[in-house]
Design a protein around this motif. Structure first.
Motif, PDB file in Angstrom:
ATOM      1  N   ALA A 274      15.840  -5.486   8.116  1.00  0.00           N
ATOM      2  CA  ALA A 274      15.661  -6.473   7.046  1.00  0.00           C
ATOM      3  C   ALA A 274      14.190  -6.725   6.743  1.00  0.00           C
ATOM      4  O   ALA A 274      13.810  -6.942   5.585  1.00  0.00           O
ATOM      5  N   ASP A 275      13.334  -6.674   7.770  1.00  0.00           N
ATOM      6  CA  ASP A 275      11.905  -6.905   7.555  1.00  0.00           C
ATOM      7  C   ASP A 275      11.296  -5.790   6.711  1.00  0.00           C
ATOM      8  O   ASP A 275      10.467  -6.052   5.828  1.00  0.00           O
ATOM      9  N   TYR A 276      11.688  -4.552   7.008  1.00  0.00           N
ATOM     10  CA  TYR A 276      11.192  -3.404   6.223  1.00  0.00           C
ATOM     11  C   TYR A 276      11.586  -3.575   4.758  1.00  0.00           C
ATOM     12  O   TYR A 276      10.744  -3.431   3.853  1.00  0.00           O
ATOM     13  N   ASP A 277      12.851  -3.892   4.521  1.00  0.00           N
ATOM     14  CA  ASP A 277      13.327  -4.044   3.151  1.00  0.00           C
ATOM     15  C   ASP A 277      12.617  -5.188   2.440  1.00  0.00           C
ATOM     16  O   ASP A 277      12.249  -5.081   1.261  1.00  0.00           O
ATOM     17  N   ALA A 278      12.401  -6.291   3.153  1.00  0.00           N
ATOM     18  CA  ALA A 278      11.744  -7.451   2.552  1.00  0.00           C
ATOM     19  C   ALA A 278      10.321  -7.117   2.120  1.00  0.00           C
ATOM     20  O   ALA A 278       9.846  -7.594   1.078  1.00  0.00           O
ATOM     21  N   LYS A 279       9.639  -6.292   2.911  1.00  0.00           N
ATOM     22  CA  LYS A 279       8.274  -5.891   2.555  1.00  0.00           C
ATOM     23  C   LYS A 279       8.255  -5.058   1.274  1.00  0.00           C
ATOM     24  O   LYS A 279       7.362  -5.208   0.435  1.00  0.00           O
ATOM     25  N   ILE A 280       9.258  -4.183   1.112  1.00  0.00           N
ATOM     26  CA  ILE A 280       9.328  -3.373  -0.105  1.00  0.00           C
ATOM     27  C   ILE A 280       9.561  -4.260  -1.321  1.00  0.00           C
ATOM     28  O   ILE A 280       8.907  -4.109  -2.362  1.00  0.00           O
ATOM     29  N   ILE A 281      10.495  -5.206  -1.188  1.00  0.00           N
ATOM     30  CA  ILE A 281      10.785  -6.108  -2.305  1.00  0.00           C
ATOM     31  C   ILE A 281       9.551  -6.943  -2.649  1.00  0.00           C
ATOM     32  O   ILE A 281       9.240  -7.160  -3.832  1.00  0.00           O
ATOM     33  N   ASP A 282       8.817  -7.379  -1.637  1.00  0.00           N
ATOM     34  CA  ASP A 282       7.594  -8.152  -1.874  1.00  0.00           C
ATOM     35  C   ASP A 282       6.558  -7.312  -2.611  1.00  0.00           C
ATOM     36  O   ASP A 282       5.906  -7.797  -3.554  1.00  0.00           O
ATOM     37  N   LYS A 283       6.408  -6.060  -2.217  1.00  0.00           N
ATOM     38  CA  LYS A 283       5.459  -5.163  -2.893  1.00  0.00           C
ATOM     39  C   LYS A 283       5.874  -4.917  -4.341  1.00  0.00           C
ATOM     40  O   LYS A 283       5.027  -4.886  -5.241  1.00  0.00           O
ATOM     41  N   LEU A 284       7.176  -4.762  -4.578  1.00  0.00           N
ATOM     42  CA  LEU A 284       7.663  -4.584  -5.945  1.00  0.00           C
ATOM     43  C   LEU A 284       7.337  -5.815  -6.795  1.00  0.00           C
ATOM     44  O   LEU A 284       6.986  -5.686  -7.970  1.00  0.00           O
ATOM     45  N   GLY A 285       7.436  -6.989  -6.182  1.00  0.00           N
ATOM     46  CA  GLY A 285       7.097  -8.219  -6.897  1.00  0.00           C
ATOM     47  C   GLY A 285       5.637  -8.248  -7.313  1.00  0.00           C
ATOM     48  O   GLY A 285       5.316  -8.651  -8.445  1.00  0.00           O
ATOM     49  N   ARG A 286       4.766  -7.790  -6.441  1.00  0.00           N
ATOM     50  CA  ARG A 286       3.337  -7.782  -6.775  1.00  0.00           C
ATOM     51  C   ARG A 286       3.032  -6.752  -7.872  1.00  0.00           C
ATOM     52  O   ARG A 286       2.216  -7.008  -8.761  1.00  0.00           O
ATOM     53  N   VAL A 287       3.707  -5.607  -7.812  1.00  0.00           N
ATOM     54  CA  VAL A 287       3.512  -4.596  -8.859  1.00  0.00           C
ATOM     55  C   VAL A 287       4.052  -5.110 -10.193  1.00  0.00           C
ATOM     56  O   VAL A 287       3.451  -4.867 -11.254  1.00  0.00           O
ATOM     57  N   HIS A 288       5.144  -5.835 -10.149  1.00  0.00           N
ATOM     58  CA  HIS A 288       5.707  -6.411 -11.371  1.00  0.00           C
ATOM     59  C   HIS A 288       4.701  -7.363 -12.022  1.00  0.00           C
ATOM     60  O   HIS A 288       4.506  -7.325 -13.254  1.00  0.00           O
ATOM     61  N   GLU A 289       4.050  -8.183 -11.233  1.00  0.00           N
ATOM     62  CA  GLU A 289       3.044  -9.105 -11.767  1.00  0.00           C
ATOM     63  C   GLU A 289       1.882  -8.332 -12.391  1.00  0.00           C
ATOM     64  O   GLU A 289       1.388  -8.697 -13.471  1.00  0.00           O
ATOM     65  N   LYS A 290       1.472  -7.271 -11.729  1.00  0.00           N
ATOM     66  CA  LYS A 290       0.371  -6.454 -12.254  1.00  0.00           C
ATOM     67  C   LYS A 290       0.784  -5.753 -13.546  1.00  0.00           C
ATOM     68  O   LYS A 290      -0.002  -5.643 -14.492  1.00  0.00           O
TER      69      LYS A 290
ATOM     70  N   GLY B 193      12.116  -9.033 -13.575  1.00  0.00           N
ATOM     71  CA  GLY B 193      11.915 -10.230 -12.759  1.00  0.00           C
ATOM     72  C   GLY B 193      13.228 -10.819 -12.284  1.00  0.00           C
ATOM     73  O   GLY B 193      13.343 -11.264 -11.130  1.00  0.00           O
ATOM     74  N   THR B 194      14.235 -10.819 -13.140  1.00  0.00           N
ATOM     75  CA  THR B 194      15.560 -11.315 -12.758  1.00  0.00           C
ATOM     76  C   THR B 194      16.155 -10.466 -11.646  1.00  0.00           C
ATOM     77  O   THR B 194      16.731 -10.997 -10.679  1.00  0.00           O
ATOM     78  N   ALA B 195      16.018  -9.154 -11.762  1.00  0.00           N
ATOM     79  CA  ALA B 195      16.527  -8.252 -10.723  1.00  0.00           C
ATOM     80  C   ALA B 195      15.814  -8.495  -9.399  1.00  0.00           C
ATOM     81  O   ALA B 195      16.446  -8.500  -8.332  1.00  0.00           O
ATOM     82  N   LEU B 196      14.517  -8.708  -9.454  1.00  0.00           N
ATOM     83  CA  LEU B 196      13.760  -8.985  -8.230  1.00  0.00           C
ATOM     84  C   LEU B 196      14.218 -10.283  -7.573  1.00  0.00           C
ATOM     85  O   LEU B 196      14.354 -10.353  -6.342  1.00  0.00           O
ATOM     86  N   THR B 197      14.460 -11.298  -8.375  1.00  0.00           N
ATOM     87  CA  THR B 197      14.933 -12.571  -7.838  1.00  0.00           C
ATOM     88  C   THR B 197      16.266 -12.394  -7.120  1.00  0.00           C
ATOM     89  O   THR B 197      16.481 -12.948  -6.031  1.00  0.00           O
ATOM     90  N   ARG B 198      17.153 -11.613  -7.696  1.00  0.00           N
ATOM     91  CA  ARG B 198      18.448 -11.388  -7.068  1.00  0.00           C
ATOM     92  C   ARG B 198      18.292 -10.568  -5.784  1.00  0.00           C
ATOM     93  O   ARG B 198      18.972 -10.831  -4.789  1.00  0.00           O
ATOM     94  N   ALA B 199      17.366  -9.598  -5.806  1.00  0.00           N
ATOM     95  CA  ALA B 199      17.114  -8.800  -4.600  1.00  0.00           C
ATOM     96  C   ALA B 199      16.537  -9.678  -3.491  1.00  0.00           C
ATOM     97  O   ALA B 199      16.934  -9.571  -2.323  1.00  0.00           O
ATOM     98  N   GLU B 200      15.612 -10.554  -3.860  1.00  0.00           N
ATOM     99  CA  GLU B 200      15.030 -11.475  -2.879  1.00  0.00           C
ATOM    100  C   GLU B 200      16.092 -12.406  -2.288  1.00  0.00           C
ATOM    101  O   GLU B 200      15.974 -12.841  -1.145  1.00  0.00           O
ATOM    102  N   GLY B 201      17.126 -12.680  -3.066  1.00  0.00           N
ATOM    103  CA  GLY B 201      18.205 -13.552  -2.602  1.00  0.00           C
ATOM    104  C   GLY B 201      19.264 -12.839  -1.782  1.00  0.00           C
ATOM    105  O   GLY B 201      20.265 -13.450  -1.405  1.00  0.00           O
ATOM    106  N   GLY B 202      19.039 -11.545  -1.531  1.00  0.00           N
ATOM    107  CA  GLY B 202      19.963 -10.801  -0.676  1.00  0.00           C
ATOM    108  C   GLY B 202      20.846  -9.806  -1.390  1.00  0.00           C
ATOM    109  O   GLY B 202      21.563  -9.032  -0.738  1.00  0.00           O
ATOM    110  N   GLU B 203      20.815  -9.784  -2.726  1.00  0.00           N
ATOM    111  CA  GLU B 203      21.614  -8.806  -3.482  1.00  0.00           C
ATOM    112  C   GLU B 203      20.796  -7.523  -3.627  1.00  0.00           C
ATOM    113  O   GLU B 203      20.217  -7.248  -4.677  1.00  0.00           O
ATOM    114  N   THR B 204      20.764  -6.743  -2.559  1.00  0.00           N
ATOM    115  CA  THR B 204      19.831  -5.616  -2.495  1.00  0.00           C
ATOM    116  C   THR B 204      20.175  -4.473  -3.447  1.00  0.00           C
ATOM    117  O   THR B 204      19.332  -3.598  -3.679  1.00  0.00           O
ATOM    118  N   ASP B 205      21.385  -4.452  -4.013  1.00  0.00           N
ATOM    119  CA  ASP B 205      21.687  -3.453  -5.034  1.00  0.00           C
ATOM    120  C   ASP B 205      20.749  -3.583  -6.230  1.00  0.00           C
ATOM    121  O   ASP B 205      20.574  -2.632  -6.998  1.00  0.00           O
TER     122      ASP B 205
END
Length: 202
Positions: free
Chosen positions: A120-136, A159-171
């Motif tokens: 879960a930690d590995y996946d969370a780091k990827i989602i966090d990185k995607l969030g930063r790239v989205h902002e950029k 952004g909506t997809a990222l929010t859902r992924a951050e909430g555990g909907e990893t699809d």
């Protein structure tokens, strides 16, 4: 820019097969407006109906190839747009592709294997990185978004997809059956390529 009818036909270059509701979700149009456009496009031979869904025909693609240079003439001549596309292709787009690979696979003993998403930690780091790239990306594509509101709509959907992924909907990271980050990013990339008259990089 594209008129509502042209936008409806164009949406089928972004989603290869879609219902009127799915296409309206991409463009932000009313479903009734999309349905009217699809009916007109079917009659013209630009679109085919298939069990409640629609797909563009070769004639439809040829029609759009004639529309784009007129619709996006000013945008294509804007040096800020050109610079933004260069920054997009060489920067954030490559970062998202790399992060998608990192999401789908992990390195074990020097080899890439399928990510079973047990870490879960590995996946969370990827989602966090995607969030930063989205902002950029929102900053990189600002010249395009200022010229075409649909670009902002794509960014909002990512952004909506990222929010859902951050909430555990990893699809919603790279799933193909939902409007995931990867799916909407692909649509956005295709859209801005057509805006700017560029080919998709190999």
């Amino acid at each position: 820019m594209l008129d509502p009818y042209e936008l409806t036909v164009h949406s089928l270059t972004l989603r290869q097969l879609g219902t009127a509701e799915q296409l309206a979700d991409i463009t932000g149009q009313d479903v009734a407006e999309v349905e009217a456009g699809l009916e007109k496009a079917v009659a013209a031979g630009f679109v085919m109906a298939a069990r409640g869904s629609y797909l563009i025909t070769p004639a439809g693609r040829e029609h759009l190839d004639g529309v784009y240079p007129r619709a996006f003439e000013g945008l294509r001549a804007d040096p800020q747009v050109t610079a933004a596309m260069e920054a997009f292709e060489t920067g954030v787009n490559k970062q998202v592709l790399a992060l998608t690979t990192d999401w789908q696979t992990i390195e074990v003993d020097g080899a890439r294997v399928t990510n079973d998403h047990g870490d879960a930690d590995y996946d969370a780091k990827i989602i966090d990185k995607l969030g930063r790239v989205h902002e950029k990306t929102a900053k990189v594509l600002r010249p395009l978004a200022d010229a075409d509101p649909l670009v902002d709509r794509f960014l909002d959907r990512i952004g909506t997809a990222l929010t859902r992924a951050e909430g555990g909907e990893t699809d919603y990271v790279s799933g193909v059956r939902v409007d995931s980050v990867h799916t909407v990013w692909f649509q956005m990339h295709e859209h801005i390529l057509r805006l700017t008259g560029r080919e998709r990089p190999e």
